[in-house]
Design an enzyme around this catalytic site. Structure first.
Site: not given
Ligand code: FAS
Ligand code: PHB
Length: 389
Positions: A72, A200, A292, A296, A384
């Site tokens: 993009h 957005y 989100p 980032k 961004y």
């Molecule tokens: P994660 O949380 O992905 O992974 C951590 C892992 O550790 C999990 O698999 C968990 O099961 C495991 N774990 C936890 N405790 C443990 C323990 N005690 N023992 C062993 N394993 C354990 N970011 C964006 O950029 N755009 C978005 O749109 C966006 N939407 C999101 C929506 C939601 C609902 C959430 C919660 C986050 C969102 N994020 C988004 C942020 C997300 O993408 C995170 O930044 C990303 O998952 C970070 O990755 P990790 O640091 O690996 O953490």
């Molecule tokens: C998504 O595609 O899930 C998405 C993209 C950009 C954002 C947040 C979520 O800032």
């Protein structure tokens, strides 16, 4: 068991670190509390900065991303029906890649399994022992069987609700938090995306985001009150509300359909300092959370992994520990800039409950300045696409 780096968490942070270390000949073991299927069932991020793309290539797992990801060159910010085009490639020379976190995680699992990487699933009761010593070790159970991993370093990649951050004593940690008075209701639908770039949307009824996963898989969001429950949102209610918030020209051509995933995520900004305690290093959501709005979350996890990987590689291959000693300071510098951008985008685009009329005017002035000023658009674009590592 013994390994050089014990990694807690089999999400994108833990898997990417394990894969990069493997490429450098450094051993690691990943402990994940859920099953692989559960981890791959999460629908989260969608936009990758070039830094993340570069790490995936360095890790040798970019094949599908390069083939199926969407480059993009820009994004749209809309203010009511007004369209503000932000052209990343013209303003910064850098595009972003749209490729879902689920696919990133799938690619990383495939690569780890192909390389014979050690990943233990459904682990419980993980305890980090002697993190301040030169011989830390993890104890945990798998289906009731007690296990132990002796290691040199522990990487806490276990997300916001993990055990790693809590292992650092409260009197050592400083935590910063801002909870926003709303969440995002997100859906996936097997429909063609309404536009070829993300939109957005600022609207008097609240924020909306038009995103995508592929040519027939759209990812859409609307801002909702924190008190809303996902079961209160039928597909029909979602589509009606979504159409009322996106620009009219987009609403006219929107293709709707049944949701195949629907969930509400609360928005918060959070940072814990420091990100190192002895030989325990925090990465990704274990150390910081962003709303989100600036895409980032996953991308700051990537820069943490970059700094930690480079520090560990220099330690093991060159006997140089400077990268590890400066990890927390370096990672936090970039994290706080991502926190600022995500906070700014969230304030720019959302309707806050009981927002004073003056603040509404400020938001409109900010959007009009962005519309009229290329330098303002360039600052948004630089943040961004991703600030330098
Ligand atoms: P994660 O949380 O992905 O992974 C951590 C892992 O550790 C999990 O698999 C968990 O099961 C495991 N774990 C936890 N405790 C443990 C323990 N005690 N023992 C062993 N394993 C354990 N970011 C964006 O950029 N755009 C978005 O749109 C966006 N939407 C999101 C929506 C939601 C609902 C959430 C919660 C986050 C969102 N994020 C988004 C942020 C997300 O993408 C995170 O930044 C990303 O998952 C970070 O990755 P990790 O640091 O690996 O953490
Ligand atoms: C998504 O595609 O899930 C998405 C993209 C950009 C954002 C947040 C979520 O800032």
């Amino acid at each position: 068991m013994k390994t050089q780096v014990a990694i807690i968490g089999g999400g994108p942070s833990g898997l990417l670190l394990s894969q990069l270390l493997d490429k450098a000949g450094i051993s690691s073991i990943v402990l994940e509390r859920k099953t692989k299927e559960y981890v791959l069932g999460r629908i989260r991020a969608g936009v990758l900065e070039q830094g993340f793309v570069g790490l995936m290539r360095k890790a040798g797992v970019s094949g599908r991303m390069d083939a199926e990801g969407y480059t993009h060159d820009g994004t749209v910010i809309s203010n009511g029906d007004e369209i503000i085009q932000i052209n990343f490639s013209e303003l910064t020379g850098t595009p972003v890649v749209v490729y879902g976190q689920t696919e990133v995680t799938r690619d990383l699992y495939e690569a780890r399994e192909k390389a014979g990487g050690q990943i233990e699933f459904e682990v419980e009761d993980v305890v980090i022992n002697d993190a301040k010593s030169d011989s830390p070790y993890l104890t945990y159970t798998v289906h009731g069987e007690e296990r132990r991993i002796d290691c040199d370093f522990v990487a806490g990649c276990d997300g916001f609700h993990g055990v790693s951050r809590q292992t650092i004593p409260e009197d050592v940690r400083t935590e910063y938090e801002k909870v926003y008075p709303f969440g995002w209701l997100g859906i996936l639908s097997e429909t063609p995306p309404v536009h070829d770039e993300l939109i957005y949307c600022n609207s008097p009824r609240g924020f909306a985001l038009c995103s995508m996963r592929n040519a027939n898989l759209s990812r859409y969001y609307v801002q909702v009150p924190l008190t809303d429950k996902v079961e209160e949102w039928s597909d029909e209610r979602f589509w009606d509300e979504f159409k009322s918030r996106i620009p009219a020209e987009m609403a006219e051509k929107l293709v709707t359909g049944p949701s195949i995933e629907k969930s509400i995520a609360p928005l918060r900004s959070f940072v814990t300092e420091p990100m190192r305690w002895g030989n325990l290093f925090l990465c990704g959501d274990a150390a910081h959370i962003v709303p989100p709005t600036g895409a980032k979350g996953l991308n700051t996890a990537a820069s943490d992994i970059h700094y930690l990987y480079e520090g560990l590689k220099a330690h093991y291959l060159d006997g140089d520990s400077e990268g590890l000693d400066t990890y927390s300071e370096k990672a936090l510098l970039r994290i706080w800039k991502a926190e600022r951008f995500s906070w700014w985008m969230t304030n720019l685009l959302h309707q806050f409950p009981d927002q004073p009329a003056f603040d509404v005017k400020m938001q409109q002035a900010e959007l009009n300045f962005l519309r009229d000023n290329t330098e303002a658009q360039k600052v948004l674009a630089q943040n961004y696409v991703g600030l330098p590592y």
